[in-house]
Write an enzyme that holds these catalytic residues in place. Structure first.
Site, PDB file in Angstrom:
ATOM      1  N   HIS A  48      -8.710   1.418   0.247  1.00 44.71           N
ATOM      2  CA  HIS A  48      -9.406   0.689  -0.816  1.00 44.71           C
ATOM      3  C   HIS A  48     -10.903   0.884  -0.613  1.00 44.71           C
ATOM      4  O   HIS A  48     -11.592   0.045  -0.037  1.00 44.71           O
ATOM      5  CB  HIS A  48      -9.013  -0.782  -0.795  1.00 44.71           C
ATOM      6  CG  HIS A  48      -7.585  -1.020  -1.147  1.00 44.71           C
ATOM      7  ND1 HIS A  48      -7.164  -1.303  -2.429  1.00 44.71           N
ATOM      8  CD2 HIS A  48      -6.460  -0.974  -0.381  1.00 44.71           C
ATOM      9  CE1 HIS A  48      -5.841  -1.441  -2.449  1.00 44.71           C
ATOM     10  NE2 HIS A  48      -5.394  -1.240  -1.216  1.00 44.71           N
ATOM     11  N   GLY A  82      -8.101  -6.908  -2.360  1.00 43.44           N
ATOM     12  CA  GLY A  82      -8.000  -8.366  -2.342  1.00 43.44           C
ATOM     13  C   GLY A  82      -8.165  -9.004  -3.703  1.00 43.44           C
ATOM     14  O   GLY A  82      -8.039  -8.370  -4.744  1.00 43.44           O
ATOM     15  N   GLY A  83      -8.480 -10.295  -3.672  1.00 42.25           N
ATOM     16  CA  GLY A  83      -8.640 -11.066  -4.894  1.00 42.25           C
ATOM     17  C   GLY A  83      -7.393 -11.803  -5.321  1.00 42.25           C
ATOM     18  O   GLY A  83      -7.363 -12.422  -6.391  1.00 42.25           O
ATOM     19  N   GLU A  84      -6.338 -11.822  -4.480  1.00 44.88           N
ATOM     20  CA  GLU A  84      -5.095 -12.488  -4.872  1.00 44.88           C
ATOM     21  C   GLU A  84      -5.169 -14.011  -4.811  1.00 44.88           C
ATOM     22  O   GLU A  84      -4.246 -14.695  -5.229  1.00 44.88           O
ATOM     23  CB  GLU A  84      -3.932 -12.005  -3.994  1.00 44.88           C
ATOM     24  CG  GLU A  84      -3.422 -10.627  -4.337  1.00 44.88           C
ATOM     25  CD  GLU A  84      -3.891  -9.577  -3.358  1.00 44.88           C
ATOM     26  OE1 GLU A  84      -3.169  -8.589  -3.160  1.00 44.88           O
ATOM     27  OE2 GLU A  84      -4.986  -9.737  -2.785  1.00 44.88           O
ATOM     28  N   TYR A 119      -2.008  -1.393  -9.556  1.00 45.64           N
ATOM     29  CA  TYR A 119      -0.671  -1.980  -9.468  1.00 45.64           C
ATOM     30  C   TYR A 119       0.081  -1.968 -10.800  1.00 45.64           C
ATOM     31  O   TYR A 119       1.309  -1.930 -10.817  1.00 45.64           O
ATOM     32  CB  TYR A 119      -0.790  -3.435  -9.025  1.00 45.64           C
ATOM     33  CG  TYR A 119      -0.649  -3.702  -7.552  1.00 45.64           C
ATOM     34  CD1 TYR A 119      -1.106  -2.821  -6.594  1.00 45.64           C
ATOM     35  CD2 TYR A 119      -0.061  -4.893  -7.115  1.00 45.64           C
ATOM     36  CE1 TYR A 119      -0.986  -3.101  -5.248  1.00 45.64           C
ATOM     37  CE2 TYR A 119       0.064  -5.182  -5.773  1.00 45.64           C
ATOM     38  CZ  TYR A 119      -0.400  -4.289  -4.836  1.00 45.64           C
ATOM     39  OH  TYR A 119      -0.280  -4.579  -3.512  1.00 45.64           O
ATOM     40  N   ARG A 154       3.930  -9.085  -7.644  1.00 52.56           N
ATOM     41  CA  ARG A 154       2.640  -8.840  -8.299  1.00 52.56           C
ATOM     42  C   ARG A 154       2.686  -7.632  -9.232  1.00 52.56           C
ATOM     43  O   ARG A 154       1.683  -7.311  -9.883  1.00 52.56           O
ATOM     44  CB  ARG A 154       1.560  -8.608  -7.234  1.00 52.56           C
ATOM     45  CG  ARG A 154       1.271  -9.813  -6.368  1.00 52.56           C
ATOM     46  CD  ARG A 154       0.498  -9.415  -5.123  1.00 52.56           C
ATOM     47  NE  ARG A 154       1.346  -8.622  -4.215  1.00 52.56           N
ATOM     48  CZ  ARG A 154       0.900  -8.047  -3.084  1.00 52.56           C
ATOM     49  NH1 ARG A 154      -0.381  -8.153  -2.758  1.00 52.56           N
ATOM     50  NH2 ARG A 154       1.725  -7.363  -2.318  1.00 52.56           N
ATOM     51  N   HIS A 204       3.994   2.108   2.169  1.00 51.76           N
ATOM     52  CA  HIS A 204       4.372   0.822   2.807  1.00 51.76           C
ATOM     53  C   HIS A 204       5.872   0.767   3.077  1.00 51.76           C
ATOM     54  O   HIS A 204       6.453  -0.325   3.133  1.00 51.76           O
ATOM     55  CB  HIS A 204       3.991  -0.392   1.937  1.00 51.76           C
ATOM     56  CG  HIS A 204       2.603  -0.383   1.388  1.00 51.76           C
ATOM     57  ND1 HIS A 204       1.517   0.074   2.095  1.00 51.76           N
ATOM     58  CD2 HIS A 204       2.120  -0.812   0.178  1.00 51.76           C
ATOM     59  CE1 HIS A 204       0.430  -0.068   1.337  1.00 51.76           C
ATOM     60  NE2 HIS A 204       0.767  -0.587   0.179  1.00 51.76           N
ATOM     61  N   ARG A 227       7.593  -1.675   5.751  1.00 52.95           N
ATOM     62  CA  ARG A 227       7.376  -3.115   5.708  1.00 52.95           C
ATOM     63  C   ARG A 227       8.669  -3.906   5.951  1.00 52.95           C
ATOM     64  O   ARG A 227       8.628  -5.107   6.235  1.00 52.95           O
ATOM     65  CB  ARG A 227       6.732  -3.529   4.395  1.00 52.95           C
ATOM     66  CG  ARG A 227       7.588  -3.412   3.157  1.00 52.95           C
ATOM     67  CD  ARG A 227       6.747  -3.694   1.903  1.00 52.95           C
ATOM     68  NE  ARG A 227       5.933  -4.876   2.078  1.00 52.95           N
ATOM     69  CZ  ARG A 227       4.675  -5.016   1.608  1.00 52.95           C
ATOM     70  NH1 ARG A 227       4.114  -4.050   0.928  1.00 52.95           N
ATOM     71  NH2 ARG A 227       4.025  -6.130   1.793  1.00 52.95           N
ATOM     72  N   ASP A 270      -4.291   1.643   4.562  1.00 59.96           N
ATOM     73  CA  ASP A 270      -4.579   0.518   3.658  1.00 59.96           C
ATOM     74  C   ASP A 270      -5.957  -0.062   3.980  1.00 59.96           C
ATOM     75  O   ASP A 270      -6.215  -1.243   3.762  1.00 59.96           O
ATOM     76  CB  ASP A 270      -3.505  -0.563   3.738  1.00 59.96           C
ATOM     77  CG  ASP A 270      -3.269  -1.270   2.405  1.00 59.96           C
ATOM     78  OD1 ASP A 270      -3.996  -0.973   1.438  1.00 59.96           O
ATOM     79  OD2 ASP A 270      -2.367  -2.119   2.333  1.00 59.96           O
TER      80      ASP A 270
END
Length: 380
Positions: free
Chosen positions: A66, A71-73, A133, A166, A227, A230, A286
């Site tokens: 990034h 972020g910003g969630e 996303y 999301r 990912h 995970r 990430d």
């Protein structure tokens, strides 16, 4: 001017032994046995650097970062600041592919492209994925296919989210349409044309990719899930996809006890111990992204921030456990560079870019060269 890195234990990523590496401009022009004569034109200035027998590796390729921050969630105060160029160099990263994540509203393709230009001005090699996303995709031209064709820095679409609360809860038709745009755009522009897919914790896992491969003519290389370490079940699914020709990407994020994830080092150890194709796996960081934890209602309860430093930490974990450096290194260098068609990257060879990292005995970075310039020197 010619620069020479003398007395280097070269991993190209394969082990070449003790070599001298000659650099002219931004390119490697010779890799010869240490101490051998290398004929140069008269009058050429030669600058020598004695590497003192240390390991010399290709610059790491981070295909998921990034670069403008993530972020910003949990509101604007949880947006992450953009990492500085020195952050990448200190981690041994010389090539990076930037992207947008959950917040593809207040962060834009325009900002991402500006981030690519900024990193290039600082000496990094940088590209980006278009989109984020969500579907319909955030793009510059209004079409992912046109972004790939017309914008030099754009190599595909990412990180389009599936199996995540999301995400846009994509249908198979939407995945197929996006993957087709990637494939055709890549053909026209002679680029990777890859669909880089974020995987969440959802129970559907990689089902959409399996359906897409079963119900279309698209080549498996177009689908690039990330990912995939995970969860254990998700990683098992990913291993099966490599048998169909998919390239998978594991993330070097921190692992907490009981969260069900597999560390990138453990995932790569398991992969290398299998009989699966060695070139179909990569490791990304990430970096600059938010690493959130959500409750059952989808509310963020805490978060960490990813960093490209996790790549070298993972590589050192592997070698400390007995994995040969030349076995581990392709997942950080040649594999992502070749899958994403980042020409001249990921190897130490004549004609390749002079993106080089000198490592200390403990695996930390001594210095980083790109385009024959020293961009980082460890002060410790």
């Amino acid at each position: 001017m010619i620069q020479v890195l003398r007395n280097a234990q070269v991993y190209a990523p394969q082990s070449l032994g003790l070599k001298d590496v000659f650099i002219a401009g931004s390119k490697i022009i010779g890799v010869v046995d240490a101490g051998c004569e290398f004929e140069l034109p008269d009058g050429v200035e030669v600058v020598e650097h004695d590497v003192l027998g240390r390991q010399l590796i290709p610059g790491l390729v981070d295909c998921h970062a990034h670069i403008t921050g993530g972020g910003g969630e949990d509101g604007a105060s949880t947006k992450v600041a953009a990492p500085l160029a020195e952050t990448y160099f200190a981690a041994g990263v010389t090539s990076v592919v930037g992207l947008l994540g959950t917040d593809d509203i207040t962060r834009s393709t325009e900002e991402l492209l500006a981030g690519v230009r900024a990193l290039r001005e600082e000496g990094l090699s940088a590209w980006c994925w278009t989109g984020g996303y969500h579907y319909p995709l955030t793009t510059l031209t209004g079409s992912p296919r046109e972004d790939i064709v017309h914008i030099d820095a754009v190599i595909g679409v990412g990180e389009l989210a599936i199996s995540d609360h999301r995400s846009s809860q994509l249908t198979l038709d939407e995945v197929l349409r996006t993957a087709s745009d990637c494939h055709v755009g890549g053909l026209i522009a002679r680029k990777a044309g890859v669909l880089h897919l974020h995987l969440g914790d959802g129970k559907r896992g990689l089902d959409l990719i399996r359906q897409a491969l079963e119900q279309s003519e698209l080549p498996a290389r177009v689908f690039h899930p990330t990912h995939v370490n995970r969860q254990r079940a998700l990683f098992n699914e990913a291993l099966e996809l490599t048998k169909l020709g998919c390239h998978i990407d594991v993330t070097a994020f921190p692992i907490e006890d009981g969260d069900g994830a597999i560390s990138a080092a453990d995932a790569l150890r398991e992969y290398l111990a299998s009989d699966l194709p060695g070139n179909l796996i990569s490791v990304s960081s990430d970096g600059g992204g938010c690493l959130p934890v959500f409750d059952e209602q989808g509310r963020m309860v805490k978060y960490d921030v990813g960093t490209s430093a996790s790549l070298l930490e993972t590589l050192n974990d592997l070698t400390d456990s007995g994995v040969a450096l030349e076995r581990a290194l392709p997942a950080f260098t040649s594999n992502p560079a070749e899958h994403l068609r980042l020409d001249g990257k990921g190897r130490i060879a004549v004609g390749y870019d002079a993106d080089l990292v000198v490592l200390k005995e403990d695996g930390s970075v001594v210095s980083v060269f790109t385009a024959a310039e020293t961009h980082y020197k460890n002060k410790n």
